[in-house]
Structures are given as C-alpha cells and as structure tokens.
Motif scaffolding. Sequence first.
Motif, PDB file in Angstrom:
ATOM      1  N   ARG A  30       0.824  -1.213   0.000  1.00  0.00           N
ATOM      2  CA  ARG A  30       0.000   0.000   0.000  1.00  0.00           C
ATOM      3  C   ARG A  30       0.857   1.262   0.000  1.00  0.00           C
ATOM      4  N   THR A  31       2.115   1.165   0.412  1.00  0.00           N
ATOM      5  CA  THR A  31       2.983   2.340   0.362  1.00  0.00           C
ATOM      6  C   THR A  31       3.349   2.675  -1.076  1.00  0.00           C
ATOM      7  N   PHE A  32       3.295   1.688  -1.932  1.00  0.00           N
ATOM      8  CA  PHE A  32       3.643   1.882  -3.338  1.00  0.00           C
ATOM      9  C   PHE A  32       2.402   2.143  -4.195  1.00  0.00           C
ATOM     10  N   GLU A 111      -7.105  13.012   5.525  1.00  0.00           N
ATOM     11  CA  GLU A 111      -6.099  14.075   5.580  1.00  0.00           C
ATOM     12  C   GLU A 111      -4.704  13.486   5.761  1.00  0.00           C
ATOM     13  N   VAL A 112      -4.587  12.548   6.685  1.00  0.00           N
ATOM     14  CA  VAL A 112      -3.284  11.919   6.940  1.00  0.00           C
ATOM     15  C   VAL A 112      -2.844  11.115   5.723  1.00  0.00           C
ATOM     16  N   VAL A 116       0.524  11.715   3.551  1.00  0.00           N
ATOM     17  CA  VAL A 116       1.535  10.669   3.334  1.00  0.00           C
ATOM     18  C   VAL A 116       1.752  10.448   1.842  1.00  0.00           C
ATOM     19  N   GLN A 117       0.685  10.500   1.061  1.00  0.00           N
ATOM     20  CA  GLN A 117       0.809  10.287  -0.380  1.00  0.00           C
ATOM     21  C   GLN A 117       1.586  11.413  -1.068  1.00  0.00           C
ATOM     22  N   ARG A 124       8.140   8.112   1.910  1.00  0.00           N
ATOM     23  CA  ARG A 124       6.911   7.371   2.206  1.00  0.00           C
ATOM     24  C   ARG A 124       7.241   5.911   2.532  1.00  0.00           C
ATOM     25  N   GLU A 125       8.168   5.354   1.781  1.00  0.00           N
ATOM     26  CA  GLU A 125       8.572   3.967   1.980  1.00  0.00           C
ATOM     27  C   GLU A 125       9.157   3.761   3.381  1.00  0.00           C
TER      28      GLU A 125
END
Length: 194
Positions: A30-32, A111-112, A116-117, A124-125
């Motif tokens: 999900r981070t990617f 919002e968070v 982060v995006q 982010r990773e």
Amino acid sequence: MSSSGYPLANQETDEVSIVDLIPALRAFARTFCRVPDDADDLVQETLTKGLANIDKFEPGTRMKSWLFTIMRNTYYTHIKAADREKPGLLDCASLIPISEATQEWSVQSKEVHSAVQKLPEHQREVLMLIGVLGVSYEETAEICGCAVGTVKSRLNRARASVLEYLGESSLQTLVERRNHLSEAQGNFAVDRRR
C-alpha cells in the motif's frame, strides 16, 4: 522446511512461513500502490517470485526482509516500464470519489493519507516500514539499499513533512487538536439529546 519445500513456522528458530507474512506484505504494498487492487497484484507477484526463487533464500536471514526487497524491486521495475507507456491514468476522472464521508475520523484519516501520499516515494517507503510496519532501522536500510543514517534522515523529513501538510507545528499540537475536536463532538451529541 516442509515436505513441499516451503518454509514453515518454527518456534525454536523464530522462522515464519510466507503465509504469515502476507498481512505485512499487503501493508507494505500500500505504500507503493494507491489502488488496493494494484497493491494486491504486487503482493501476488512478490509471492510468486519468492516461491519461484525460494532456493535463493539464505537460511539465517529474515524472510520478511527478503520478500520486502523482492516487492520493492518488482515495484520499481514496473515503474520503469510504466514510464515508457504513460497512459495518463493519474488524472483519470473515474479515480475521484463520488462523495466524501462526513464522519470526523474518516476526514482525519483522509487528511493523513493525503499527506503521506504527497511525500516523495523514498520518504513514504521509510515512514511505512518503520512507522506502520515496525521494521527496524537496520532492516529498513537493507530493504531500501541505503545507510541507517539515511533511513533516519528520511524518516525525520517524512514526519516533518506530514505535520507541515496537516498544518501542524508538532505532533503534540496535532494530538491536542484532534482530542479537542473529539471532545467538542461529544459535547454536541450530549446537547442534542437534551
């Protein structure tokens, strides 16, 4: 190893099976990938590659780090291929939500997530690996292919950027503001019942 050749959980050696790592792989994916289906596809491809190359896994090392590295490399390979094709999906109108949720927690979460995006991928990773998945600095450095000091620097910049995107000066003021909003909502709900 089981009779099928795949690693299994073993309490004595603290090894885990690949299946036990799927939730962590999904969270890291999900981070990617912003689209959950794309994240699931990345997990599936990572597992396929991991199982196909299980003979290359070095006993005594961490299976989680090995699979995270495979996932990271797979993702960046896809990015290089996508850069050559560039269909313009990021601005696609079908990706815009139809209506926004009205619940405060949902708004805060969005919002968070949005903050982060906005982070550069390398920040982010690191934020997701350490802050969400609880991976150590050393393991994160190994996964990202950089020094531990670089990981700490990226994490610090990521945290500061998220606070800046949220319009906060510190984590303490963010927590205080969120608590104040929750209390105000609770008082409003009590007043409405009277």
